[in-house]
Design a protein around this motif. Structure first.
Motif, short mmCIF file in Angstrom:
data_model
loop_
_atom_site.label_atom_id
_atom_site.label_comp_id
_atom_site.label_asym_id
_atom_site.label_seq_id
_atom_site.Cartn_x
_atom_site.Cartn_y
_atom_site.Cartn_z
N TYR A 3 0.84 -1.20 0.00
CA TYR A 3 0.00 0.00 0.00
C TYR A 3 0.88 1.25 0.00
O TYR A 3 1.79 1.39 0.81
N PRO A 5 0.76 5.16 0.56
CA PRO A 5 -0.11 6.21 1.05
C PRO A 5 -0.10 7.44 0.12
O PRO A 5 0.91 7.73 -0.51
N ARG A 6 -1.24 8.11 0.09
CA ARG A 6 -1.32 9.32 -0.71
C ARG A 6 -0.55 10.46 -0.04
O ARG A 6 -0.50 10.54 1.18
N ALA A 10 -2.32 15.82 -1.42
CA ALA A 10 -3.31 15.20 -2.31
C ALA A 10 -4.59 14.88 -1.54
O ALA A 10 -5.70 15.04 -2.06
N VAL A 11 -4.44 14.45 -0.29
CA VAL A 11 -5.61 14.18 0.55
C VAL A 11 -6.38 15.47 0.81
O VAL A 11 -7.62 15.51 0.75
N ASN A 257 3.87 19.64 2.26
CA ASN A 257 3.40 18.26 2.32
C ASN A 257 3.93 17.56 3.57
O ASN A 257 3.20 16.85 4.27
#
Length: 271
Positions: A3, A5-6, A10-11, A257
């Protein structure tokens, strides 16, 4: 499959898109709050900066007839000042209000699970709705001087760059201010002196050649230089504007970010 993560930004961008209807309501209320209780009503937020730039033109061009030297993008001082001063006022308004937006919304955020980024975005977009039409009005006043040349196509890009820069800085400072209140005073000081470290009060060519790099450390410099090229000279912004813009945008995005990712769990508690 592992996985991935974003990215935190972006979230937040997805949260803004999903809450776009609510965001529009918040922006309209923010604009309305800025002229609430004034005799001029909705005209007042637009009247203040317009009177400022009108004063520049009246004092420097009409009364004193001051002129800049050779190598400047314009001869008349007031005409030159207007092009840089108005975007600077827009930048300061958006960054300052955006920085304070989370502190002002602290009680609401503690009681509701709203994305904090909505409040920063609300403040920046409200400033854009006020200063955007004024910047376009100034552009229409200058454009006939260059017969509405093709360089005017760079204007929307420069204005979008101004909004994105203001949003990135406002969001970054808003998070830092939530963690440490001294940030508000520090940024306020930097905004008060920042106009002297940018080619707003004087052309870039008047600054010593060996020290001009200092002006590019001010994020507003690239926008002002680009607008001066388009509106005062009818020319495309130099490549330096786009190169420095790319560096600023990439750097701010990476830093923000990381800050958003590290502060997400504690941000509301700081407020």
């Amino acid at each position: 499959m592992a996985y991935i993560p974003r990215p935190a930004l972006a979230v937040d961008a997805l949260a803004i898109w999903r809450a776009r209807s609510l965001l529009w309501v918040l922006v309209r209320r923010e604009v309305a709050a800025r002229h609430a209780g004034t005799a001029a009503g909705v005209i007042w937020p637009y009247l203040q900066p317009l009177l400022t730039v009108a004063a520049y033109y009246l004092v420097f061009d009409v009364v004193f007839s001051m002129r800049l030297g050779d190598g400047a993008p314009a001869r008349a001082v007031g005409t030159f000042l207007i092009v840089g001063a108005l975007p600077w006022m827009a930048f300061c308004d958006a960054v300052s209000r955006g920085m304070n937006s989370l502190l002002e919304a602290g009680g609401l955020l503690q009681k509701n699970s709203l994305p904090p980024v909505l409040f920063v975005t609300r403040a920046v977009l409200a400033s854009a709705l006020i200063y955007g039409p004024l910047l376009l009005l100034i552009a229409l006043a200058y454009a006939p001087l260059h017969h509405f040349g093709a360089s005017m196509l760079a204007l929307p890009v420069l204005l979008l760059l101004l909004v994105v820069l203001a949003w990135l800085l406002a969001y970054l400072f808003a998070i830092l201010a939530a963690a440490l209140r001294d940030v508000v005073q520090l940024v306020g000081f930097l905004l008060s002196v920042g106009i002297y470290l940018s080619p707003i009060l004087f052309p870039l060519s008047m600054f010593p050649q060996g020290w001009q790099w200092m002006l590019w450390l001010n994020p507003i410099t690239m926008v002002v230089v680009g607008l001066q090229a388009v509106l005062l000279q009818g020319a495309w912004p130099p490549l330096t504007v786009w190169g420095v813009s790319a560096v600023w945008l990439a750097g701010l995005t990476l830093v923000l970010n990381g800050v958003v990712a590290r502060s997400r769990d504690q941000l509301v508690d700081w407020l």
